[in-house]
Design an enzyme around this catalytic site. Structure first.
Site, PDB file in Angstrom:
ATOM      1  N   LYS A 118       0.815  -1.220   0.000  1.00  0.00           N
ATOM      2  CA  LYS A 118       0.000   0.000   0.000  1.00  0.00           C
ATOM      3  C   LYS A 118       0.845   1.264   0.000  1.00  0.00           C
ATOM      4  O   LYS A 118       0.468   2.260  -0.605  1.00  0.00           O
ATOM      5  CB  LYS A 118      -0.949   0.017   1.207  1.00  0.00           C
ATOM      6  CG  LYS A 118      -2.129  -0.906   1.062  1.00  0.00           C
ATOM      7  CD  LYS A 118      -3.245  -0.476   1.995  1.00  0.00           C
ATOM      8  CE  LYS A 118      -4.496  -1.309   1.819  1.00  0.00           C
ATOM      9  NZ  LYS A 118      -5.563  -0.913   2.741  1.00  0.00           N
ATOM     10  N   LYS A 201      -4.991 -11.042  -6.255  1.00  0.00           N
ATOM     11  CA  LYS A 201      -6.235 -11.308  -5.521  1.00  0.00           C
ATOM     12  C   LYS A 201      -7.331 -10.327  -5.947  1.00  0.00           C
ATOM     13  O   LYS A 201      -7.029  -9.191  -6.367  1.00  0.00           O
ATOM     14  CB  LYS A 201      -5.997 -11.262  -4.009  1.00  0.00           C
ATOM     15  CG  LYS A 201      -5.759  -9.897  -3.460  1.00  0.00           C
ATOM     16  CD  LYS A 201      -5.810  -9.872  -1.930  1.00  0.00           C
ATOM     17  CE  LYS A 201      -5.607  -8.439  -1.482  1.00  0.00           C
ATOM     18  NZ  LYS A 201      -5.671  -8.151  -0.106  1.00  0.00           N
ATOM     19  N   LYS A 204     -10.778  -4.545  -3.663  1.00  0.00           N
ATOM     20  CA  LYS A 204     -11.528  -3.294  -3.817  1.00  0.00           C
ATOM     21  C   LYS A 204     -10.728  -2.252  -4.576  1.00  0.00           C
ATOM     22  O   LYS A 204     -11.290  -1.353  -5.189  1.00  0.00           O
ATOM     23  CB  LYS A 204     -11.813  -2.697  -2.424  1.00  0.00           C
ATOM     24  CG  LYS A 204     -12.886  -3.397  -1.658  1.00  0.00           C
ATOM     25  CD  LYS A 204     -12.934  -2.908  -0.195  1.00  0.00           C
ATOM     26  CE  LYS A 204     -13.905  -3.739   0.600  1.00  0.00           C
ATOM     27  NZ  LYS A 204     -13.771  -3.598   2.040  1.00  0.00           N
TER      28      LYS A 204
HETATM   29  P1  AMP Z   1     -10.941  -5.859   3.381  1.00  0.00           P
HETATM   30  O1  AMP Z   1     -11.876  -5.621   2.254  1.00  0.00           O
HETATM   31  O2  AMP Z   1      -9.514  -5.736   2.969  1.00  0.00           O
HETATM   32  O3  AMP Z   1     -11.279  -5.091   4.611  1.00  0.00           O
HETATM   33  O4  AMP Z   1     -11.117  -7.396   3.767  1.00  0.00           O
HETATM   34  C1  AMP Z   1     -12.173  -7.878   4.567  1.00  0.00           C
HETATM   35  C2  AMP Z   1     -12.128  -9.385   4.694  1.00  0.00           C
HETATM   36  O5  AMP Z   1     -12.291  -9.989   3.401  1.00  0.00           O
HETATM   37  C3  AMP Z   1     -10.822  -9.937   5.252  1.00  0.00           C
HETATM   38  O6  AMP Z   1     -11.103 -11.063   6.075  1.00  0.00           O
HETATM   39  C4  AMP Z   1     -10.066 -10.357   4.030  1.00  0.00           C
HETATM   40  O7  AMP Z   1      -9.129 -11.371   4.298  1.00  0.00           O
HETATM   41  C5  AMP Z   1     -11.201 -10.868   3.148  1.00  0.00           C
HETATM   42  N1  AMP Z   1     -10.840 -10.756   1.724  1.00  0.00           N
HETATM   43  C6  AMP Z   1     -10.560  -9.626   1.033  1.00  0.00           C
HETATM   44  N2  AMP Z   1     -10.247  -9.907  -0.243  1.00  0.00           N
HETATM   45  C7  AMP Z   1     -10.342 -11.259  -0.364  1.00  0.00           C
HETATM   46  C8  AMP Z   1     -10.153 -12.190  -1.447  1.00  0.00           C
HETATM   47  N3  AMP Z   1      -9.821 -11.759  -2.667  1.00  0.00           N
HETATM   48  N4  AMP Z   1     -10.358 -13.502  -1.208  1.00  0.00           N
HETATM   49  C9  AMP Z   1     -10.718 -13.938   0.026  1.00  0.00           C
HETATM   50  N5  AMP Z   1     -10.899 -13.130   1.085  1.00  0.00           N
HETATM   51  C10 AMP Z   1     -10.722 -11.808   0.903  1.00  0.00           C
END
Ligand code: AMP
Ligand code: TRP
Length: 338
Positions: A118, A201, A204
């Site tokens: 980041k 991956k 967002k």
């Molecule tokens: P975040 O959107 O970064 O706050 O992620 C929220 C949750 O979603 C966390 O538990 C992440 O590990 C999970 N997560 C985010 N992106 C992925 C992905 N591409 N595959 C699986 N889990 C994800």
């Protein structure tokens, strides 16, 4: 090792920044809903203080926080069974984070891959909050003495750091106060990949909207994104071994397995030999049938902001019954007069 027996308690968080996507749903939300049914006390958090470690427009942050709350509920988190909170409404998170800023070492933070990704090449211009991000995350978890944290694969390193912070605090103050939390990274979809590039991956922050399925996408958009998803020219294999070195094919099969609550082997027994021209529409149909009701429920909930705000206010009250005594005891251990 910790000798104290801590009562099982689940905590997890998601950032209210941008739209929820299929990776969030399969890697996190769907599994939270499953965990809730096991009867363990669970706390789920919109981490708005984490979101502002990179710039956010105030109005967008408010909207995203409420939309995320709607996403939790629409995915099956029941505010009568689990505690749903917005991080900044429970001040003990930020208060414990300061203590942890003084426990964690600069070197530990500098090794975090999410920080490196980041902050990019211009780390000097990144916020201090982005660097300290994992200490706040450790505080989120440990202010509840949470024992289990369900997350996607990308959060593994942060959870190891959470254990390091708990262990160093316990060691430095000669106590056995914070538990060594267990990460729970399970299932077919702990790492959902981009639909455009099987080595990245789903995220967002990917500039291409075609790379991810958002929970707000309608049926046509979902079908179109799967149709355009990158694949190879071969038919699907009948055994998992055949997905080796085929990241895009593996990703789509993983998504199918997670959405239909099957193992990879079960899916391949059913679809092995199919061309993508057949498999992709079936996958799209499955995704629409699972996500459609969630999208509709999110829209319904979003129409009544006062109800969402009421749920968050009540969640914060319930949460503070747990966090206030743990912060008080932490302050005593550290030597604060009060
Ligand atoms: P975040 O959107 O970064 O706050 O992620 C929220 C949750 O979603 C966390 O538990 C992440 O590990 C999970 N997560 C985010 N992106 C992925 C992905 N591409 N595959 C699986 N889990 C994800
Ligand atoms: N860092 C997590 C993410 O980006 C979100 C998060 C913040 C979290 N605090 C947490 C996840 C505590 C689990 C537990 O996905």
């Amino acid at each position: 090792m910790s000798e104290t027996q801590f009562t099982p308690r689940v905590f997890s968080g998601i950032q209210p920044s941008g739209d929820l996507h299929l990776g969030n749903y399969l890697g996190a939300l769907k599994r939270f809903a499953d965990a809730q049914e096991q009867g363990v006390q669970s706390i789920y958090c919109m981490v708005d203080l984490h979101a502002i470690t990179v710039p956010q427009k105030p109005d967008d942050l408010k909207r995203s926080t409420r939309e995320l709350c709607a996403g939790f509920i629409a995915s099956g988190i029941d505010p009568e069974k689990s505690i749903l909170i917005n991080q900044s409404q429970v001040p003990e998170h930020a208060q414990l984070a300061w203590i942890f800023n003084c426990v964690a070492r600069m070197g530990w933070m500098g090794r975090m891959t999410q920080w490196k990704d980041k902050a990019g090449k211009n780390a000097e211009a990144a916020s201090l909050g982005l660097f300290a991000y994992p200490a706040l995350m450790a505080a989120d978890i440990l202010i509840y003495h949470a024992t289990h944290v369900p997350v996607g694969e990308d959060q593994k390193q942060h959870l190891e750091l959470t254990r390091d912070i708990a262990a160093k605090f316990n060691h430095d103050y000669g106590v056995d106060f914070f538990p060594l939390t267990e990460p729970v990274i399970e299932g077919a979809a702990t790492r959902v990949m981009s639909l455009r590039d099987g080595s990245k991956k789903m995220s967002k922050s990917d500039p291409s909207p075609a790379s991810r399925i958002n929970l707000t996408d309608d049926a046509d958009t979902i079908a179109k994104k799967f149709r355009k998803a990158k694949t190879d020219p071969d038919a699907l294999p009948s055994e998992a071994e055949g997905l080796k070195d085929r990241p895009e094919a593996r990703n789509l099969v993983n998504i199918y397995a997670a959405l239909s609550d099957q193992t990879i082997d079960q899916v391949l027994a059913e679809v092995g030999g199919q061309q993508f021209g057949t498999f992709k529409p079936a996958l799209a149909e499955l995704a629409v049938s699972k996500l459609g009701p969630i999208t509709a429920e999110m829209q319904r909930l979003m129409a009544d902001e006062t109800e969402i705000d009421r749920i968050l206010a009540r969640g914060a009250e319930q949460a503070r019954e747990i966090t206030a005594p743990i912060l008080k005891r932490t302050y005593e251990i550290v030597g604060m007069v009060g």
